[in-house]
Design a protein around this motif. Structure first.
Motif, PDB file in Angstrom:
ATOM      1  N   TYR A   1      39.464  59.075 103.346  1.00  0.00           N
ATOM      2  CA  TYR A   1      38.734  60.352 103.400  1.00  0.00           C
ATOM      3  C   TYR A   1      37.522  60.220 104.326  1.00  0.00           C
ATOM      4  O   TYR A   1      37.264  61.094 105.168  1.00  0.00           O
ATOM      5  CB  TYR A   1      38.294  60.763 101.997  1.00  0.00           C
ATOM      6  N   GLN A   2      36.779  59.128 104.178  1.00  0.00           N
ATOM      7  CA  GLN A   2      35.624  58.917 105.046  1.00  0.00           C
ATOM      8  C   GLN A   2      36.048  58.796 106.510  1.00  0.00           C
ATOM      9  O   GLN A   2      35.418  59.368 107.407  1.00  0.00           O
ATOM     10  CB  GLN A   2      34.883  57.649 104.627  1.00  0.00           C
TER      11      GLN A   2
ATOM     12  N   LYS B   1      38.697  59.980 108.052  1.00  0.00           N
ATOM     13  CA  LYS B   1      39.151  61.249 108.612  1.00  0.00           C
ATOM     14  C   LYS B   1      37.995  62.205 108.878  1.00  0.00           C
ATOM     15  O   LYS B   1      38.127  63.137 109.680  1.00  0.00           O
ATOM     16  CB  LYS B   1      40.165  61.901 107.670  1.00  0.00           C
ATOM     17  N   ASN B   2      36.875  61.983 108.210  1.00  0.00           N
ATOM     18  CA  ASN B   2      35.713  62.852 108.368  1.00  0.00           C
ATOM     19  C   ASN B   2      34.587  62.181 109.154  1.00  0.00           C
ATOM     20  O   ASN B   2      33.422  62.578 109.044  1.00  0.00           O
ATOM     21  CB  ASN B   2      35.215  63.305 106.990  1.00  0.00           C
ATOM     22  N   ASP B   3      34.944  61.193 109.962  1.00  0.00           N
ATOM     23  CA  ASP B   3      34.001  60.519 110.869  1.00  0.00           C
ATOM     24  C   ASP B   3      32.823  59.890 110.134  1.00  0.00           C
ATOM     25  O   ASP B   3      31.709  59.824 110.664  1.00  0.00           O
ATOM     26  CB  ASP B   3      33.486  61.495 111.934  1.00  0.00           C
ATOM     27  N   MET B   4      33.068  59.412 108.919  1.00  0.00           N
ATOM     28  CA  MET B   4      32.002  58.819 108.115  1.00  0.00           C
ATOM     29  C   MET B   4      31.994  57.294 108.183  1.00  0.00           C
ATOM     30  O   MET B   4      31.054  56.663 107.700  1.00  0.00           O
ATOM     31  CB  MET B   4      32.139  59.280 106.660  1.00  0.00           C
TER      32      MET B   4
ATOM     33  N   THR C   1      34.251  56.377 115.661  1.00  0.00           N
ATOM     34  CA  THR C   1      34.569  56.668 114.263  1.00  0.00           C
ATOM     35  C   THR C   1      36.094  56.609 114.127  1.00  0.00           C
ATOM     36  O   THR C   1      36.645  55.573 113.810  1.00  0.00           O
ATOM     37  CB  THR C   1      33.991  58.025 113.822  1.00  0.00           C
ATOM     38  N   GLN C   2      36.782  57.695 114.397  1.00  0.00           N
ATOM     39  CA  GLN C   2      38.239  57.627 114.458  1.00  0.00           C
ATOM     40  C   GLN C   2      38.637  56.976 115.780  1.00  0.00           C
ATOM     41  O   GLN C   2      38.021  57.221 116.814  1.00  0.00           O
ATOM     42  CB  GLN C   2      38.837  59.025 114.354  1.00  0.00           C
TER      43      GLN C   2
END
Length: 220
Positions: free
Chosen positions: A88-89, A91-94, A167-168
């Protein structure tokens, strides 16, 4: 057994494992290959990673790959709920991944690259397409409204050294973006770099702990 079979653990808690991968060792097997790789080595000491339903059955709790010649930090989840939260992180650039890239400039201008449209050290953004025989390398595609794009933040650290943050990630993203900017990595002949020890190391990971939700920042 690979000569780097001793696992170099950089960080561990009951849910997460961060290991250091040496250059030349594949991160994961290709499907059901028996070749030595980091996942196989880690699973001997931490068999619980293979109980995680990950991207592929043979990858277990592996969160991301490094190219075989790239060294550095690799993140594993030791439980399914941890993997799901870290995905989840991601995919959300976290999840922030930091690399040190080394380049002596371009040996030659390779075909297939569009004109470079960014400042030398900046945010490099593009889509990607497979390129060459069997798609063994990639080339950047200029951003468009209907294509997923990937960003590499580049800061010059020294004459031959750069810090690249993503990130990704896409296959060969930093290698391709640096070559596009005129700075192919040392040792990366696929993208026009000069000979030498491969010039890419994953040196930092930042993410939220799945239990405490506190930010964990690991740098070497």
């Amino acid at each position: 057994m690979h000569p780097h079979a001793v696992i170099n653990i950089i960080y561990k808690n009951p849910k997460i494992l961060v290991c250091y991968k040496e250059s030349g060792l594949p991160t994961a097997p290709l499907k059901n290959s028996t070749n030595d790789n980091l996942v196989s080595q880690v699973s001997i000491e931490y068999p619980e990673i293979m109980g995680v339903k990950g991207f592929q059955a043979w990858e277990g709790g592996l969160l991301h790959r490094l190219d075989t010649p790239t060294s550095g930090l690799v993140l594993f989840a030791l439980a399914q709920d941890t993997f799901d939260y870290l995905i989840y992180q991601q995919k959300n650039d976290m999840i922030i991944k930091e690399y040190r890239a080394k380049s002596k400039g371009a040996k030659e201008l390779l075909p297939g690259f569009p004109p470079f449209i960014y400042d030398e050290c900046s945010s490099i953004i593009s889509g990607f397409r497979n390129y060459g025989p069997k798609g063994a390398s990639v080339r950047p595609v200029l951003p468009s409204d209907n294509q997923k794009v990937y960003k590499t933040e580049v800061i010059r650290e020294g004459d031959d050294s750069f810090i690249c943050t993503i990130t990704q990630g896409f296959r060969h993203q930093i290698r391709c973006h640096m070559a596009w900017a005129g700075y192919p990595l040392i040792g990366d002949e696929k993208y026009g770099g000069f000979e030498g020890e491969f010039g890419l190391e994953a040196i930092g990971l930042t993410f939220k702990d799945p239990v405490s939700r506190k930010v964990i920042s690991i740098k070497i």
